[in-house]
Design an enzyme around this catalytic site. Sequence first.
Site, PDB file in Angstrom:
ATOM      1  N   LYS A  90      -3.924   8.123   9.597  1.00 52.73           N
ATOM      2  CA  LYS A  90      -2.695   8.176   8.779  1.00 52.73           C
ATOM      3  C   LYS A  90      -1.579   8.937   9.489  1.00 52.73           C
ATOM      4  O   LYS A  90      -1.061   9.932   8.993  1.00 52.73           O
ATOM      5  CB  LYS A  90      -2.953   8.807   7.406  1.00 52.73           C
ATOM      6  CG  LYS A  90      -3.980   8.062   6.567  1.00 52.73           C
ATOM      7  CD  LYS A  90      -4.044   8.631   5.149  1.00 52.73           C
ATOM      8  CE  LYS A  90      -5.083   7.951   4.310  1.00 52.73           C
ATOM      9  NZ  LYS A  90      -6.469   8.300   4.673  1.00 52.73           N
TER      10      LYS A  90
HETATM   11  P1  5BU Z   1     -14.422   7.273  -1.329  1.00 52.15           P
HETATM   12  O1  5BU Z   1     -15.534   8.225  -1.092  1.00 52.15           O
HETATM   13  O2  5BU Z   1     -14.896   5.810  -1.424  1.00 52.15           O
HETATM   14  O3  5BU Z   1     -13.521   7.662  -2.480  1.00 52.15           O
HETATM   15  O4  5BU Z   1     -13.566   7.370   0.035  1.00 52.15           O
HETATM   16  C1  5BU Z   1     -12.364   6.682   0.231  1.00 52.15           C
HETATM   17  C2  5BU Z   1     -11.884   6.831   1.660  1.00 52.15           C
HETATM   18  O5  5BU Z   1     -10.686   6.081   1.841  1.00 52.15           O
HETATM   19  C3  5BU Z   1     -11.554   8.247   2.105  1.00 52.15           C
HETATM   20  O6  5BU Z   1     -11.876   8.347   3.481  1.00 52.15           O
HETATM   21  C4  5BU Z   1     -10.059   8.364   1.935  1.00 52.15           C
HETATM   22  O7  5BU Z   1      -9.479   9.223   2.891  1.00 52.15           O
HETATM   23  C5  5BU Z   1      -9.611   6.940   2.207  1.00 52.15           C
HETATM   24  N1  5BU Z   1      -8.412   6.533   1.440  1.00 52.15           N
HETATM   25  C6  5BU Z   1      -8.348   6.501   0.066  1.00 52.15           C
HETATM   26  O8  5BU Z   1      -9.304   6.859  -0.610  1.00 52.15           O
HETATM   27  N2  5BU Z   1      -7.225   6.078  -0.569  1.00 52.15           N
HETATM   28  C7  5BU Z   1      -6.136   5.646   0.093  1.00 52.15           C
HETATM   29  O9  5BU Z   1      -5.146   5.220  -0.500  1.00 52.15           O
HETATM   30  C8  5BU Z   1      -6.206   5.677   1.515  1.00 52.15           C
HETATM   31  C9  5BU Z   1      -7.339   6.100   2.151  1.00 52.15           C
HETATM   32 BR1  5BU Z   1      -4.769   5.092   2.470  1.00 52.15          BR
END
Ligand code: 5BU
Length: 259
Positions: A90
């Site tokens: 990012k």
């Molecule tokens: P989760 O554990 O499935 O909630 O992880 C989601 C991942 O996607 C995590 O690494 C965040 O940094 C990433 N992410 C997110 O959750 N939402 C966004 O809008 C973006 C990245 Br861009």
Amino acid sequence: MLSYTKRAQYTENKTAKKLFLLMDEKHTNLCLSADVTSKQSLLQLADTIGPEICIFKTHIDIVEDFDQELIVQLQQLSEKHNFLIFEDRKFADIGNTVTHQYQGGIYHIAGWADITNAHILPGPGIIEGLREVGMKQQRGLLLLAEMSSAGSMATGAYTTKAVALGEEYNDFVIGFISQQKLSENPRMIHMTPGVKMNNTDETLGQRYNTPQYIIGEKGSDVIIVGRGIYEAHDPLEAAQAYKKAGWEAYSNRLRVIKI
Ligand code: 5BU
């Protein structure tokens, strides 16, 4: 609607082409978000879950015992299991600064990450800076057009601008991080985080949707799943369930829209 394989013909970007083809070959539109903090757990996830995924997504700066050996091993696993590596960096600074952050520092992201992503907040210079570094190595960039978190300010005109910038730099920009399909251009790949099957509870602002909703109804291409897999009692079994759900949603959409 076009299959992933057909969409590969619409792009000259090698990373995008490879991704489209391997998704159909492996029958998966699942990206694992491997948000773990040790080398060993990261590599173990890549080896166990590798066969189920098209992309392995990292946050390399949360790994406490990071070293170059980790990168070598991760690349070997990406070849062994045929997945791409996506560093979810990012980027958000001016062009000159991001060139250093992308190719230099401790992590040398451009040296190993097939895909990375950037905010468009600074304007087109950020894309131009990253492109200068990334195009030499045939990398791909995703623009953050929308976020999954509650209260995200990436909406409306901001999202529209991200799509327009993606089109303008479409040799390097391969798609978007978004909550839905935003571009009708078949070369653009949409990847969506905030995916979980049996739990829509919000934690620290994260909002979850199901694979069926994201792929089947919102028209996205890739589901990004973290805790739904690596915190599951059996991560491999969970990954297989997400893979199946994502693939069924894609196959159904293909069938329905062909008729
Ligand atoms: P989760 O554990 O499935 O909630 O992880 C989601 C991942 O996607 C995590 O690494 C965040 O940094 C990433 N992410 C997110 O959750 N939402 C966004 O809008 C973006 C990245 Br861009």
